[in-house]
Design a protein around this motif. Structure first.
Motif, PDB file in Angstrom:
ATOM      1  N   GLU A 436      36.690 104.943 114.741  1.00 54.54           N
ATOM      2  CA  GLU A 436      37.978 104.292 114.488  1.00 54.54           C
ATOM      3  C   GLU A 436      38.246 104.154 112.995  1.00 54.54           C
ATOM      4  O   GLU A 436      39.401 104.272 112.544  1.00 54.54           O
ATOM      5  N   GLN A 437      37.209 103.927 112.198  1.00 54.61           N
ATOM      6  CA  GLN A 437      37.420 103.848 110.758  1.00 54.61           C
ATOM      7  C   GLN A 437      37.795 105.207 110.187  1.00 54.61           C
ATOM      8  O   GLN A 437      38.662 105.317 109.310  1.00 54.61           O
ATOM      9  N   ARG A 438      37.167 106.253 110.687  1.00 60.84           N
ATOM     10  CA  ARG A 438      37.516 107.597 110.203  1.00 60.84           C
ATOM     11  C   ARG A 438      38.925 107.997 110.629  1.00 60.84           C
ATOM     12  O   ARG A 438      39.609 108.723 109.901  1.00 60.84           O
ATOM     13  N   LEU A 439      39.363 107.528 111.795  1.00 61.74           N
ATOM     14  CA  LEU A 439      40.749 107.771 112.207  1.00 61.74           C
ATOM     15  C   LEU A 439      41.717 107.107 111.235  1.00 61.74           C
ATOM     16  O   LEU A 439      42.730 107.683 110.842  1.00 61.74           O
ATOM     17  N   LEU A 440      41.390 105.879 110.824  1.00 60.83           N
ATOM     18  CA  LEU A 440      42.267 105.172 109.886  1.00 60.83           C
ATOM     19  C   LEU A 440      42.249 105.798 108.494  1.00 60.83           C
ATOM     20  O   LEU A 440      43.181 105.605 107.718  1.00 60.83           O
ATOM     21  N   ASP A 441      41.210 106.549 108.199  1.00 60.88           N
ATOM     22  CA  ASP A 441      41.151 107.235 106.904  1.00 60.88           C
ATOM     23  C   ASP A 441      42.044 108.474 106.862  1.00 60.88           C
ATOM     24  O   ASP A 441      42.308 109.014 105.787  1.00 60.88           O
ATOM     25  N   VAL A 442      42.510 108.919 108.041  1.00 62.75           N
ATOM     26  CA  VAL A 442      43.425 110.063 108.081  1.00 62.75           C
ATOM     27  C   VAL A 442      44.781 109.619 107.538  1.00 62.75           C
ATOM     28  O   VAL A 442      45.341 108.632 107.995  1.00 62.75           O
ATOM     29  N   PRO A 443      45.308 110.311 106.535  1.00 66.96           N
ATOM     30  CA  PRO A 443      46.624 109.932 106.006  1.00 66.96           C
ATOM     31  C   PRO A 443      47.681 109.869 107.112  1.00 66.96           C
ATOM     32  O   PRO A 443      47.803 110.781 107.914  1.00 66.96           O
ATOM     33  N   GLY A 444      48.407 108.775 107.149  1.00 64.76           N
ATOM     34  CA  GLY A 444      49.487 108.606 108.124  1.00 64.76           C
ATOM     35  C   GLY A 444      49.098 107.797 109.344  1.00 64.76           C
ATOM     36  O   GLY A 444      49.982 107.335 110.072  1.00 64.76           O
ATOM     37  N   VAL A 445      47.818 107.592 109.619  1.00 67.70           N
ATOM     38  CA  VAL A 445      47.393 106.786 110.774  1.00 67.70           C
ATOM     39  C   VAL A 445      47.394 105.320 110.361  1.00 67.70           C
ATOM     40  O   VAL A 445      46.674 104.920 109.451  1.00 67.70           O
ATOM     41  N   GLU A 446      48.216 104.501 111.031  1.00 67.56           N
ATOM     42  CA  GLU A 446      48.373 103.094 110.670  1.00 67.56           C
ATOM     43  C   GLU A 446      47.630 102.148 111.611  1.00 67.56           C
ATOM     44  O   GLU A 446      47.178 101.090 111.194  1.00 67.56           O
ATOM     45  N   GLU A 447      47.554 102.480 112.887  1.00 70.23           N
ATOM     46  CA  GLU A 447      46.844 101.645 113.852  1.00 70.23           C
ATOM     47  C   GLU A 447      46.068 102.557 114.796  1.00 70.23           C
ATOM     48  O   GLU A 447      46.496 103.683 115.076  1.00 70.23           O
ATOM     49  N   ALA A 448      44.947 102.037 115.306  1.00 73.94           N
ATOM     50  CA  ALA A 448      44.143 102.809 116.252  1.00 73.94           C
ATOM     51  C   ALA A 448      43.525 101.881 117.280  1.00 73.94           C
ATOM     52  O   ALA A 448      42.998 100.822 116.940  1.00 73.94           O
ATOM     53  N   VAL A 449      43.627 102.266 118.539  1.00 73.25           N
ATOM     54  CA  VAL A 449      42.943 101.588 119.634  1.00 73.25           C
ATOM     55  C   VAL A 449      42.153 102.647 120.390  1.00 73.25           C
ATOM     56  O   VAL A 449      42.726 103.600 120.918  1.00 73.25           O
ATOM     57  N   ILE A 450      40.840 102.508 120.417  1.00 74.49           N
ATOM     58  CA  ILE A 450      40.005 103.427 121.175  1.00 74.49           C
ATOM     59  C   ILE A 450      39.710 102.809 122.533  1.00 74.49           C
ATOM     60  O   ILE A 450      39.146 101.715 122.614  1.00 74.49           O
ATOM     61  N   ALA A 451      40.112 103.481 123.585  1.00 69.64           N
ATOM     62  CA  ALA A 451      39.842 103.048 124.953  1.00 69.64           C
ATOM     63  C   ALA A 451      38.724 103.918 125.504  1.00 69.64           C
ATOM     64  O   ALA A 451      38.957 105.054 125.926  1.00 69.64           O
ATOM     65  N   ARG A 452      37.522 103.411 125.494  1.00 68.75           N
ATOM     66  CA  ARG A 452      36.368 104.221 125.895  1.00 68.75           C
ATOM     67  C   ARG A 452      36.464 104.644 127.357  1.00 68.75           C
ATOM     68  O   ARG A 452      36.045 105.748 127.721  1.00 68.75           O
TER      69      ARG A 452
END
Length: 478
Positions: A436-452
């Protein structure tokens, strides 16, 4: 059912060296997905057509029912909204347990039963019971969930759009065909026809809509109980819920007396389609520039405030000029333009305001607010008609709009972010925080919810800055 919610805490400005190198691709629906989306949209539209067809005609014919009073006529018009609001979310959750199709079959059966009760009614009280039974077949959430089951993550929005378009077309068609059908077969005939439409919906479900390989919770498409408190604490979402509540309160209360006003202005009931058809068509054209202003030019709040003010002015115009057919026709164009505009803009704002992975819950509350508004619109319209005369009903809409202006004027407009679902596959629990932290490091990604449990990440992204190629590297389907 576990999810991990992360929101970027820093600005998402992208340096020139980080310029996105690939846009989000446009994936078409597969033939099976297209069949599922069209079949479910057809079920939705036939059901809504049955609910809406009585709106432009019931007030004209209900006086012939024993026991009819203006209050009870208004209650009969809006009764479906109360049971719909109460049962929509519970039946959606039930479909998670026993399957989508059993809930939809049951809802359509209740809808057919309610239609038959209303068709055979020998008093206004039995019509009210029939309308309440119609609303108890609250299958909207189950249909949305089945659509999610039958479509891939990347094309789900297109499947949902087909359903949304079908509802808008059903409302327009109901206003046009309701008056001549009532003239031919009467109100009882309309209710009987509605029962037939419910049976047609069952046949479509059985022979057109595929069975899903499996059903699962889709947080962006259906309500999740543990998200309710967060949705109900969001001030922007609450203002949007109040907005759809007030819109449907105003619209349903208006139809308690509008058919009577059109008739008294000189147009026979069988010819009411002659005023509704051009008003609906002109309204569809008139709303387009305002949608462009709101969605593309970023003028959402001025458009919302202007729309509410115009709706209030139109209601007051009906109060003053109900005797003029030409003025009534003009005011109808204004009202239908605003209705179509807000029916498009408000859900879009809900999608933007809800946290990533919580859109389904937010839309469930939003939809329930809409139906409560329809119920109270019928009730207040009937009360105002009986207590102060038919023209007083228009003042209910005007007063509602005055209160509504304060709601939209103090609303914070959400950022113009796009939702995206990224297929990850099942992650080890100890890898979630890192991903989830690496997803937020992608330019343009503002929020992330991982549903396992779903094997996906729900994202809110700034599409103008998103580095799609870098994001796609996370996808299990890449």
């Amino acid at each position: 059912m576990r999810s991990f919610d992360v929101k970027k805490q820093r600005p998402s400005a992208v340096k020139s060296s980080d310029t996105p190198n690939l846009e989000i691709p446009k994936t078409p629906l597969s033939p099976t997905e297209r069949r599922a989306a069209m079949g479910l949209a057809a079920i939705f539209s036939t059901r809504m057509l049955g609910l809406f067809m009585v709106l432009p005609v019931f007030a004209l014919y209900a006086d012939d029912l024993p026991g009819a009073t203006p209050l009870l006529i208004g209650l009969a018009i809006g009764a479906y909204g109360l049971t719909q609001a109460i049962l929509q979310i519970p039946l959606g959750l039930l479909s998670d347990r026993i399957g989508r199709k059993p809930v939809i079959y049951g809802g359509l059966a209740l809808f057919a039963l309610g239609s038959l009760v209303a068709a055979l009614a020998d008093s206004i009280q039995w019509v009210i019971l029939g309308r309440a039974l119609q609303g108890s077949g609250a299958i909207a959430a189950a249909i949305i969930a089945l659509t999610a089951d039958l479509t891939r993550d990347e094309v789900r929005t297109k499947g949902m759009a087909a359903i949304g378009i079908s509802v808008a077309l059903s409302f327009a068609a109901a206003l046009v065909i309701g008056p001549p059908i009532a003239r031919w077969i009467g109100i009882s005939g309309i209710f009987a026809l509605t029962s037939v439409l419910a049976i047609v919906g069952m046949l479509i479900l059985a022979y057109v809509v595929p069975d899903p390989d499996r059903s699962m919770v889709h947080r962006d498409a259906q309500p999740v109980l543990d998200q309710l408190s967060g949705v109900l604490r969001n001030p922007t979402l609450l203002r949007l819920d109040l907005s759809i509540f007030m819109l449907h309160l105003t619209m349903v209360s208006m139809f308690v007396v509008l058919p009577l006003s059109v008739e008294s202005a000189g147009l026979a009931p069988v010819d009411h389609w002659m005023i509704y058809l051009p008003a609906v068509l002109l309204a569809i054209l008139a709303m387009v520039p305002f949608i462009v202003m709101a969605e593309r030019l970023g003028k959402v709040k001025p458009v919302l405030i202007g729309a509410v003010m115009a709706l209030g002015a139109a209601m007051f115009g009906f109060y003053l000029f109900h005797w003029s057919l030409w003025l009534a026709a003009f005011l109808l164009v204004v009202v239908f333009t605003i209705f179509n505009l807000l029916e498009a803009v408000l859900p879009s704002l809900v999608s933007k305001a809800a946290r990533a992975g919580a859109k389904g819950t937010a839309m469930g509350v939003f939809s329930s607010s809409q139906f409560v508004g329809a119920f109270l619109g019928g009730l207040l319209g009937g009360w105002a008609h009986g207590s102060f005369g038919p023209q007083a009903v228009y003042l209910v809409g005007a007063a509602t709009s005055l209160a509504w202006i304060g709601v939209v004027a103090t609303m914070r407009i959400p950022a113009n972010l796009t939702r995206h679902i990224l297929t990850l596959g099942i992650l080890p629990e100890d890898a979630v925080t890192d991903v989830e932290q690496r997803l937020l490091d992608v330019p343009g990604v503002e929020e992330a919810v991982i549903a396992r449990d779903e094997g996906v990440a729900y994202l809110k992204v700034d599409s103008r800055q998103l580095d799609w190629a870098r994001l796609q590297a996370f996808s299990a389907s890449a």
